[in-house]
Design an enzyme around this catalytic site. Structure first.
Site, PDB file in Angstrom:
ATOM      1  N   SER A 113      38.748  26.363  39.182  1.00  0.00           N
ATOM      2  CA  SER A 113      37.678  27.351  39.298  1.00  0.00           C
ATOM      3  C   SER A 113      36.459  26.874  40.070  1.00  0.00           C
ATOM      4  O   SER A 113      36.548  26.637  41.261  1.00  0.00           O
ATOM      5  CB  SER A 113      37.301  27.813  37.900  1.00  0.00           C
ATOM      6  OG  SER A 113      36.471  28.909  37.974  1.00  0.00           O
ATOM      7  N   HIS A 114      35.348  26.698  39.385  1.00  0.00           N
ATOM      8  CA  HIS A 114      34.101  26.383  40.085  1.00  0.00           C
ATOM      9  C   HIS A 114      33.963  24.890  40.398  1.00  0.00           C
ATOM     10  O   HIS A 114      32.953  24.480  40.947  1.00  0.00           O
ATOM     11  CB  HIS A 114      32.906  26.855  39.251  1.00  0.00           C
ATOM     12  CG  HIS A 114      32.843  26.204  37.906  1.00  0.00           C
ATOM     13  ND1 HIS A 114      33.646  26.586  36.864  1.00  0.00           N
ATOM     14  CD2 HIS A 114      32.087  25.179  37.450  1.00  0.00           C
ATOM     15  CE1 HIS A 114      33.374  25.832  35.807  1.00  0.00           C
ATOM     16  NE2 HIS A 114      32.435  24.965  36.129  1.00  0.00           N
ATOM     17  N   ASP A 278      33.239  32.353  43.278  1.00  0.00           N
ATOM     18  CA  ASP A 278      33.591  30.948  43.037  1.00  0.00           C
ATOM     19  C   ASP A 278      35.006  30.635  43.518  1.00  0.00           C
ATOM     20  O   ASP A 278      35.656  31.460  44.166  1.00  0.00           O
ATOM     21  CB  ASP A 278      33.417  30.597  41.554  1.00  0.00           C
ATOM     22  CG  ASP A 278      34.512  31.186  40.677  1.00  0.00           C
ATOM     23  OD1 ASP A 278      35.101  32.209  41.085  1.00  0.00           O
ATOM     24  OD2 ASP A 278      34.773  30.630  39.602  1.00  0.00           O
ATOM     25  N   ASP A 280      38.038  30.493  42.237  1.00  0.00           N
ATOM     26  CA  ASP A 280      39.168  31.363  41.916  1.00  0.00           C
ATOM     27  C   ASP A 280      38.794  32.844  41.844  1.00  0.00           C
ATOM     28  O   ASP A 280      39.594  33.671  41.427  1.00  0.00           O
ATOM     29  CB  ASP A 280      39.836  30.924  40.607  1.00  0.00           C
ATOM     30  CG  ASP A 280      38.892  30.987  39.424  1.00  0.00           C
ATOM     31  OD1 ASP A 280      37.666  30.806  39.621  1.00  0.00           O
ATOM     32  OD2 ASP A 280      39.357  31.240  38.293  1.00  0.00           O
ATOM     33  N   ASP A 282      36.554  34.627  40.077  1.00  0.00           N
ATOM     34  CA  ASP A 282      36.128  35.388  38.898  1.00  0.00           C
ATOM     35  C   ASP A 282      34.612  35.401  38.702  1.00  0.00           C
ATOM     36  O   ASP A 282      34.087  36.242  37.996  1.00  0.00           O
ATOM     37  CB  ASP A 282      36.871  34.944  37.620  1.00  0.00           C
ATOM     38  CG  ASP A 282      36.774  33.463  37.348  1.00  0.00           C
ATOM     39  OD1 ASP A 282      36.146  32.746  38.149  1.00  0.00           O
ATOM     40  OD2 ASP A 282      37.343  33.015  36.326  1.00  0.00           O
ATOM     41  N   ARG A 283      33.900  34.468  39.344  1.00  0.00           N
ATOM     42  CA  ARG A 283      32.433  34.477  39.200  1.00  0.00           C
ATOM     43  C   ARG A 283      31.777  35.197  40.367  1.00  0.00           C
ATOM     44  O   ARG A 283      32.370  35.346  41.430  1.00  0.00           O
ATOM     45  CB  ARG A 283      31.890  33.052  39.175  1.00  0.00           C
ATOM     46  CG  ARG A 283      32.345  32.259  37.993  1.00  0.00           C
ATOM     47  CD  ARG A 283      31.620  30.936  37.966  1.00  0.00           C
ATOM     48  NE  ARG A 283      32.066  30.150  36.824  1.00  0.00           N
ATOM     49  CZ  ARG A 283      31.387  29.155  36.293  1.00  0.00           C
ATOM     50  NH1 ARG A 283      30.229  28.804  36.828  1.00  0.00           N
ATOM     51  NH2 ARG A 283      31.854  28.491  35.267  1.00  0.00           N
ATOM     52  N   LYS A 375      36.828  37.805  34.040  1.00  0.00           N
ATOM     53  CA  LYS A 375      35.644  38.175  34.784  1.00  0.00           C
ATOM     54  C   LYS A 375      36.074  38.409  36.223  1.00  0.00           C
ATOM     55  O   LYS A 375      37.110  37.908  36.650  1.00  0.00           O
ATOM     56  CB  LYS A 375      34.562  37.113  34.668  1.00  0.00           C
ATOM     57  CG  LYS A 375      34.980  35.674  34.937  1.00  0.00           C
ATOM     58  CD  LYS A 375      33.834  34.750  34.555  1.00  0.00           C
ATOM     59  CE  LYS A 375      34.101  33.306  34.920  1.00  0.00           C
ATOM     60  NZ  LYS A 375      34.894  32.580  33.925  1.00  0.00           N
TER      61      LYS A 375
HETATM   62  C1  VG1 Z   1      31.914  27.166  31.965  1.00  0.00           C
HETATM   63  C2  VG1 Z   1      30.947  28.299  31.673  1.00  0.00           C
HETATM   64  C3  VG1 Z   1      31.649  29.414  30.926  1.00  0.00           C
HETATM   65  C4  VG1 Z   1      32.867  29.887  31.735  1.00  0.00           C
HETATM   66  C5  VG1 Z   1      33.763  28.695  32.029  1.00  0.00           C
HETATM   67  C6  VG1 Z   1      34.930  29.070  32.912  1.00  0.00           C
HETATM   68  O1  VG1 Z   1      32.386  26.600  30.763  1.00  0.00           O
HETATM   69  O2  VG1 Z   1      29.862  27.824  30.919  1.00  0.00           O
HETATM   70  O3  VG1 Z   1      30.737  30.447  30.707  1.00  0.00           O
HETATM   71  O4  VG1 Z   1      33.584  30.835  31.002  1.00  0.00           O
HETATM   72  O5  VG1 Z   1      33.022  27.681  32.700  1.00  0.00           O
HETATM   73  O6  VG1 Z   1      34.527  29.648  34.116  1.00  0.00           O
HETATM   74  P1  VG1 Z   1      31.777  25.253  30.135  1.00  0.00           P
HETATM   75  O7  VG1 Z   1      32.623  24.973  28.928  1.00  0.00           O
HETATM   76  O8  VG1 Z   1      31.849  24.214  31.198  1.00  0.00           O
HETATM   77  O9  VG1 Z   1      30.354  25.548  29.805  1.00  0.00           O
HETATM   78  V1  VG1 Z   1      35.504  29.499  35.460  1.00  0.00           V
HETATM   79  O10 VG1 Z   1      34.980  30.552  36.567  1.00  0.00           O
HETATM   80  O11 VG1 Z   1      35.161  27.880  35.872  1.00  0.00           O
HETATM   81  O12 VG1 Z   1      37.060  29.585  34.949  1.00  0.00           O
HETATM   82 CO    CO Z   2      36.193  30.780  38.118  1.00  0.00          CO
END
Ligand code: VG1
Ligand code: CO
Length: 540
Positions: A113-114, A278, A280, A282-283, A375
């Site tokens: 993801s991010h 982001d 993938d 979703d953000r 998302k």
């Molecule tokens: C983070 C964010 C959370 C989000 C998750 C996955 O998690 O805070 O709000 O749902 O990333 O997003 P954490 O546990 O690092 O705080 V994604 O777009 O990276 O799948």
């Molecule tokens: Co993501």
């Protein structure tokens, strides 16, 4: 077709976090690491055998290798059909949509993801279940258990499959269907928004936009939607070619990481709407002429303006616990339910499935609706575009109007990178101090309530304990502490800081929240326990 079975030993670290299993790429490159985890997924979700699996990823380094491994393992596991994105490309929201529309048993999304991509960066594997949403805690727990007890895995001993074009391949008892998902996703968006009205208004209003895909998964989808269907100029697209290292960008869309977008917006005042997504897809990040919209506000604004979302009827809303209470104010005004869930999209699924909520969001640049169970970055950007064009207002005007009506929930997040031991120590000390903190004053600020957030799902009764520490302060200020579940090195303590002001809505965020921020660090004893005198990252 020859099926090969290989003995293996368990790895002890295959416990999925907030959103899938994320590690350094080199960890996934350990012999049998991927095979072990995929076997654990296959075994934990009993009905995949004979069922349908959706497969794809965000195009990052090692995506191509892992896709081939999974295809060969799926044949050995006798999965009936694997629907795989062309060239392995599939955004997370589109995967969710495909799982739902094709009645798949589940989906595997290869993405961290991010997190940045590359041989020395991060890789990840997420598993989504039948409703299209991220596997819930009981499923990820079952996967982890399987991973600890694994002794062999199997795969079909065949050449790599050609997934560069749309076609169908028969292999053993498995059908592999390679799909270009651009059209499917764009069609979904077109079914949710009035594209022809938006197209006309974009022209009439001479609207100029910039969208930054950060060289990750959304580039192709964005071209189809913004340029081909909404008639926007090609120059609207920034970094829309998917690259295996995302061109060195850190695809976590926030003002710190999106330099190019922010500077383009600053240098050309005729561009009134900026956005990014982001790794993938979703953000989302929404940017006006003045600044980026705080995601907690974005959720509240979408809710307050839902009559401009092409007839979307909002039945209720939800936000993750660290997200500010801005949306709660709108829900109260509109007399609808507002739920507070732990961090991670997996906790919204049951509420969406039960029809209790229509919109939901997180402070971490994630918002979505009931059209999928993830998302959805491009959906959110289109939702904003729908509101902006329908109302002929700019992002800044919409935000200012919102604050004038509801007041402003100032919000920022301070991240502290610490060792795993320090992270656990800080968090546990805070959790055990809640009883003694409640009712006291520190630096002349009264702590009205202090507690550990334990969640019970209102639909299925599932429990998720110890999801964060919350301190409710006087004057509607709040501190929330939790440890990140998506990092790949050490620990990140997230300290979420918010304060409400009904009248002053124009102060700079850092100065407005400075006192609460300092109090937050002091109460967590960050200097004493981790030698930190300032955050490693502040996001607002
Ligand atoms: C983070 C964010 C959370 C989000 C998750 C996955 O998690 O805070 O709000 O749902 O990333 O997003 P954490 O546990 O690092 O705080 V994604 O777009 O990276 O799948
Ligand atoms: Co993501």
């Amino acid at each position: 077709m020859k099926i090969v079975t290989i003995d293996t030993l368990p790895f002890d670290d295959q416990n999925p976090g907030t959103s899938g299993l994320r590690k350094k790429t080199e960890v996934f490159q350990n012999p049998t690491y991927v095979e072990n985890f995929i076997t654990a997924i296959f075994k934990a979700s009993g009905r995949l055998k004979g069922g349908i699996l959706v497969l794809g990823g965000d195009g990052r380094y090692y995506n191509d290798v892992v896709i081939q491994k999974i295809l060969k393992m799926a044949i050995a596991f006798e999965i009936r059909r694997v629907i795989v994105g062309q060239n392995g490309i599939l955004s997370t929201p589109c995967a969710s949509h495909l799982i739902r529309t094709r009645q798949a048993e589940g989906g595997i999304i290869l993405s961290a993801s991010h997190n940045p991509a590359g041989p020395d960066k991060d890789f990840g594997i997420k598993y989504n279940t039948k409703n299209g949403g991220p596997a819930t805690e009981d499923v990820t727990g079952a996967i982890y258990n399987q991973s600890k007890n694994i002794s062999f895995f199997s795969f079909a001993d065949v050449d790599d499959f050609d997934i560069s074009k749309e076609h169908t391949i028969e292999a053993g008892s498995t059908t592999i269907e390679v799909l270009d998902t651009t059209k499917i996703y764009a069609d979904l968006m077109e079914s949710l928004f009035d594209f022809s009205m938006m197209k006309t208004k974009i022209k009439e209003q001479n609207l100029k936009i910039r969208f930054d895909a950060m060289n990750a998964v959304t580039g192709g989808y964005a071209r189809e939607i913004f340029v081909n269907r909404l008639g926007l100029d090609e120059s609207s697209l920034l970094n829309c070619v998917t690259l295996s290292d995302f061109g060195g960008l850190h695809p976590d869309p926030n003002p710190t990481n999106t330099h190019e977008l922010i500077s383009v917006m600053k240098n050309d005042s005729s561009i009134s709407f900026g956005s990014a997504s982001d790794g993938d897809g979703d953000r989302n990040m929404i940017v006006g002429g003045k600044s980026a919209v705080v995601p907690s506000d974005s959720l509240a604004i979408l809710c307050a303006n839902s009559q401009y979302l092409n007839g979307l009827k909002v039945e209720g809303v939800a936000r993750s616990m660290p997200t500010s209470g801005a949306v709660d104010r709108v829900a109260k005004e509109l007399n609808m339910n507002c739920y507070e869930t732990p961090t991670g999209w997996k906790f919204f699924g049951s509420l969406l499935d039960a029809g209790k909520i229509t919109l939901c969001g997180e402070e971490s640049y994630g918002t979505g609706s009931n059209h999928v169970r993830e998302k959805d970055g491009l959906w959110t950007i289109l939702a904003w575009l729908s509101i902006l064009t329908a109302r002929n207002m700019s992002v800044d005007e919409i935000v200012e109007e919102h604050w004038a009506k509801y007041g402003r929930d100032y919000f920022l997040r301070n991240d502290y990178n610490v060792s795993s031991e320090q992270g656990a120590n800080i968090y546990n000390s805070l959790a055990s101090a809640t009883k003694s903190l409640k009712g006291t004053s520190v630096d002349n600020v009264k702590i009205l309530d202090a507690y550990v957030f334990n969640y019970e799902d209102p639909i299925n009764g599932n429990k998720a304990d110890n999801q964060g520490v919350i301190l409710d302060l006087e004057n509607e200020s709040r501190l929330v502490y939790r440890l990140s579940g998506t990092g790949t090195v050490g620990a990140t303590l997230r300290v979420y800081v918010s304060a409400y002001d009904k009248n002053d809505t124009t102060s700079p965020v850092p100065s407005k929240l400075n006192a609460v921020s300092i109090l937050g660090a002091k109460l967590a004893k960050l200097q004493e326990l981790a030698n930190k005198d300032k955050p490693d990252l502040s996001v607002f």
